[in-house]
Design an enzyme around this catalytic site. Structure first.
Site, PDB file in Angstrom:
ATOM      1  N   ASP A 242      80.633 -75.591 -74.173  1.00  0.00           N
ATOM      2  CA  ASP A 242      81.099 -74.336 -74.763  1.00  0.00           C
ATOM      3  C   ASP A 242      80.688 -74.394 -76.221  1.00  0.00           C
ATOM      4  O   ASP A 242      81.260 -75.135 -77.015  1.00  0.00           O
ATOM      5  CB  ASP A 242      82.620 -74.191 -74.636  1.00  0.00           C
ATOM      6  CG  ASP A 242      83.147 -72.983 -75.419  1.00  0.00           C
ATOM      7  OD1 ASP A 242      82.328 -72.192 -75.927  1.00  0.00           O
ATOM      8  OD2 ASP A 242      84.380 -72.837 -75.525  1.00  0.00           O
ATOM      9  N   GLU A 285      78.430 -72.108 -72.109  1.00  0.00           N
ATOM     10  CA  GLU A 285      79.256 -70.948 -72.459  1.00  0.00           C
ATOM     11  C   GLU A 285      79.078 -70.605 -73.933  1.00  0.00           C
ATOM     12  O   GLU A 285      78.948 -71.492 -74.772  1.00  0.00           O
ATOM     13  CB  GLU A 285      80.712 -71.317 -72.163  1.00  0.00           C
ATOM     14  CG  GLU A 285      81.757 -70.366 -72.683  1.00  0.00           C
ATOM     15  CD  GLU A 285      83.154 -70.984 -72.637  1.00  0.00           C
ATOM     16  OE1 GLU A 285      84.031 -70.473 -73.357  1.00  0.00           O
ATOM     17  OE2 GLU A 285      83.369 -71.974 -71.916  1.00  0.00           O
ATOM     18  N   ASP A 311      81.956 -65.627 -73.000  1.00  0.00           N
ATOM     19  CA  ASP A 311      83.398 -65.666 -73.255  1.00  0.00           C
ATOM     20  C   ASP A 311      83.715 -64.671 -74.368  1.00  0.00           C
ATOM     21  O   ASP A 311      84.199 -63.578 -74.115  1.00  0.00           O
ATOM     22  CB  ASP A 311      83.834 -67.082 -73.627  1.00  0.00           C
ATOM     23  CG  ASP A 311      85.332 -67.170 -73.946  1.00  0.00           C
ATOM     24  OD1 ASP A 311      86.072 -66.257 -73.552  1.00  0.00           O
ATOM     25  OD2 ASP A 311      85.764 -68.144 -74.586  1.00  0.00           O
ATOM     26  N   LYS A 336      89.861 -65.175 -69.026  1.00  0.00           N
ATOM     27  CA  LYS A 336      91.070 -65.445 -69.820  1.00  0.00           C
ATOM     28  C   LYS A 336      91.856 -64.138 -69.866  1.00  0.00           C
ATOM     29  O   LYS A 336      91.578 -63.277 -70.714  1.00  0.00           O
ATOM     30  CB  LYS A 336      90.709 -65.885 -71.244  1.00  0.00           C
ATOM     31  CG  LYS A 336      89.998 -67.234 -71.331  1.00  0.00           C
ATOM     32  CD  LYS A 336      89.591 -67.499 -72.772  1.00  0.00           C
ATOM     33  CE  LYS A 336      88.895 -68.847 -72.931  1.00  0.00           C
ATOM     34  NZ  LYS A 336      88.280 -68.978 -74.273  1.00  0.00           N
ATOM     35  N   ARG A 365      93.945 -71.543 -72.794  1.00  0.00           N
ATOM     36  CA  ARG A 365      93.625 -71.419 -74.214  1.00  0.00           C
ATOM     37  C   ARG A 365      94.132 -72.675 -74.918  1.00  0.00           C
ATOM     38  O   ARG A 365      94.986 -73.386 -74.419  1.00  0.00           O
ATOM     39  CB  ARG A 365      94.307 -70.188 -74.842  1.00  0.00           C
ATOM     40  CG  ARG A 365      94.016 -68.855 -74.202  1.00  0.00           C
ATOM     41  CD  ARG A 365      92.530 -68.496 -74.102  1.00  0.00           C
ATOM     42  NE  ARG A 365      91.811 -68.384 -75.355  1.00  0.00           N
ATOM     43  CZ  ARG A 365      91.560 -67.236 -75.999  1.00  0.00           C
ATOM     44  NH1 ARG A 365      92.008 -66.100 -75.519  1.00  0.00           N
ATOM     45  NH2 ARG A 365      90.853 -67.230 -77.113  1.00  0.00           N
ATOM     46  N   SER A 366      93.607 -72.901 -76.139  1.00  0.00           N
ATOM     47  CA  SER A 366      94.002 -74.119 -76.857  1.00  0.00           C
ATOM     48  C   SER A 366      95.491 -74.096 -77.187  1.00  0.00           C
ATOM     49  O   SER A 366      96.146 -75.121 -77.213  1.00  0.00           O
ATOM     50  CB  SER A 366      93.177 -74.275 -78.133  1.00  0.00           C
ATOM     51  OG  SER A 366      93.492 -73.240 -79.033  1.00  0.00           O
ATOM     52  N   LYS A 387      88.278 -74.320 -66.311  1.00  0.00           N
ATOM     53  CA  LYS A 387      88.348 -75.160 -67.506  1.00  0.00           C
ATOM     54  C   LYS A 387      89.792 -75.602 -67.747  1.00  0.00           C
ATOM     55  O   LYS A 387      90.695 -74.778 -67.782  1.00  0.00           O
ATOM     56  CB  LYS A 387      87.820 -74.393 -68.717  1.00  0.00           C
ATOM     57  CG  LYS A 387      86.312 -74.163 -68.680  1.00  0.00           C
ATOM     58  CD  LYS A 387      85.851 -73.367 -69.890  1.00  0.00           C
ATOM     59  CE  LYS A 387      86.005 -74.161 -71.175  1.00  0.00           C
ATOM     60  NZ  LYS A 387      85.673 -73.364 -72.368  1.00  0.00           N
TER      61      LYS A 387
END
EC number: 4.2.1.11
Length: 424
Positions: A242, A285, A311, A336, A365-366, A387
């Protein structure tokens, strides 16, 4: 089926990075309960739905979400009370109309999405089934191959690694349990390999992988390959990237950062092609900036040994996916749901992609929470891979346990066979 919404409650919680998030709880006439909280990313695309925060510097550095909580309870709650929890589209469309802005700025994309998840979960609870079965409308036969972000790029004291995530994809098995075991073994071995290379223990990066040891992606991938080989998993684990290149793009010059130098879109594509010829990459990505549509079309044409995924380019948005399909700009997209802001819009984007031969790759998400609805998407939509982040920190480990539980619940369930999708 009908089951009316009787209450909408909300409160502020914190995500895995200790940033405030709005959590919503919906109850129905039958006593069903659904809870939802919107995650947030560190790398946030300009086309994503708006995250409403209080901007009060005296609390959580301005990141509190009390306005969002108030809106969920006092604006959205009364509008949804009495609605059928099984009519997800009507619920989401009611909130979109209430908001009335293109990016959900008035009520907040995080507010709307949290309510949307809560309704979705309440509908599954009313049927007394896991949400992924509610999505699949039946049993599942496969679980997706998890992809692990083991080395994190970004800006460090002594170097800047332009590519954001270096992932391993443990696909050479039909067992999700063994796939996860391989990834954990390689992640742990990588600590030793990096320590040998650096002369000290590797640092933990903000996304819980190891901090990049070099600004050269080739060196990073070579060290990852060494860890795989030393674990005895050669040929069973591939890579993915990514790049998050919007973060390293300079609008003035139209150039990207790579190994400490500025390069053009064409040069970056040529370098990515070199990497795909040297290493087995399942996907790349966000190789280019979120507005570099021509570059993406070139990348799809040039990169024959990997899948090109969008993304920040596509942000789970139906209109942008339609444009990507028309321009042949991507082979697939990162799913997402919080980017677009409702379950219905995310499902519409997924269906369009599926009908037009584009792969959907669900991703957390982080700034995640333990019960991330993206896992139910991953299993319920029967996607090939997803992911997961690094195999470290509670909410990321929970995603792996979720896959193992879902797999164990269905006799004969297997890890998805991604080999027909591989281009190397």
């Amino acid at each position: 089926m009908e089951d009316k919404i009787v209450s909408v409650r909300a409160q502020q919680i914190i995500d895995c990075k200790c940033r405030p998030a709005v959590e919503v709880e919906i109850r129905t006439e039958s006593g069903a309960i659904g809870r939802g909280a919107a995650p947030t990313g560190t790398s946030v695309g300009m086309h994503e739905s708006f995250v409403l925060r209080d901007d009060d510097s005296s609390t959580y550095k301005g990141l509190s979400v009390h306005k969002a909580v108030d809106i969920a309870v006092n604006v959205i709650g009364p509008a949804l009370t009495g609605m059928n929890v099984f009519d997800q589209r009507a619920i989401d469309e009611k909130m979109i109309a209430l908001d009335g802005t293109p990016d959900k700025r008035r009520l907040g994309g995080n507010t709307i999405y949290s309510v949307s998840i809560a309704a979705f979960r309440a509908a599954a609870d009313a049927r007394s089934i896991p949400l992924y079965n509610h999505i699949a409308n039946g049993d599942i036969r496969t679980v997706p191959v998890p992809c692990f972000n083991v080395i994190n790029g970004g800006r460090y004291d002594k170097l800047t690694q332009a590519f954001n995530e270096f992932l391993i994809v443990p696909y050479g098995t039909d067992s999700v349990d063994f796939s996860i075991e391989m990834a954990v073994a390689v992640f742990q071995k990588l600590a030793d390999v990096l320590a040998d290379y650096l002369g000290h223990k590797p640092h933990t990066a903000s996304s819980y992988g190891y901090a990049a040891p070099s600004d050269d992606p080739e060196i990073v991938l070579t060290l990852m390959q060494k860890a795989i080989d030393e674990c005895g998993y050669t040929g069973r684990i591939a890579f993915a990237l990514d790049c998050a290149s919007s973060e390293m793009y300079d609008k003035e010059t139209g150039t990207y950062l790579l190994k400490g130098k500025r390069v053009s879109s064409d040069e970056l594509i040529a370098y990515a092609k070199f990497l795909t010829e040297r290493f087995n990459l399942v996907f790349i990505e966000d190789l280019l900036d979120e507005n570099d549509w021509t570059g993406y079309s070139n990348a799809v044409r040039e990169l024959g040994r990997t899948l090109v995924l969008g993304d920040d380019l596509t942000v789970t948005n139906l209109e942008l996916l339609q444009k990507a399909h028309e321009m042949r700009a991507v082979d697939g997209f990162i799913l997402k749901p919080n980017q677009v802001g409702t379950i219905t819009e995310a499902m519409d984007a997924y269906r369009f992609a599926e009908e037009h031969g584009m792969i959907a790759v669900p991703s957390g998400r982080s700034g995640g929470v333990v019960d991330d609805v993206v896992m139910d998407f991953s299993v319920g939509l029967r996607v090939p891979f997803q992911k997961n982040g690094a195999p470290r920190s509670g909410e990321r480990i929970e995603k792996l346990n979720f896959l193992m539980r879902a797999n164990a619940r269905i006799p004969g369930c297997r890890l998805y066979d991604i080999s027909p999708l591989l281009r190397f």
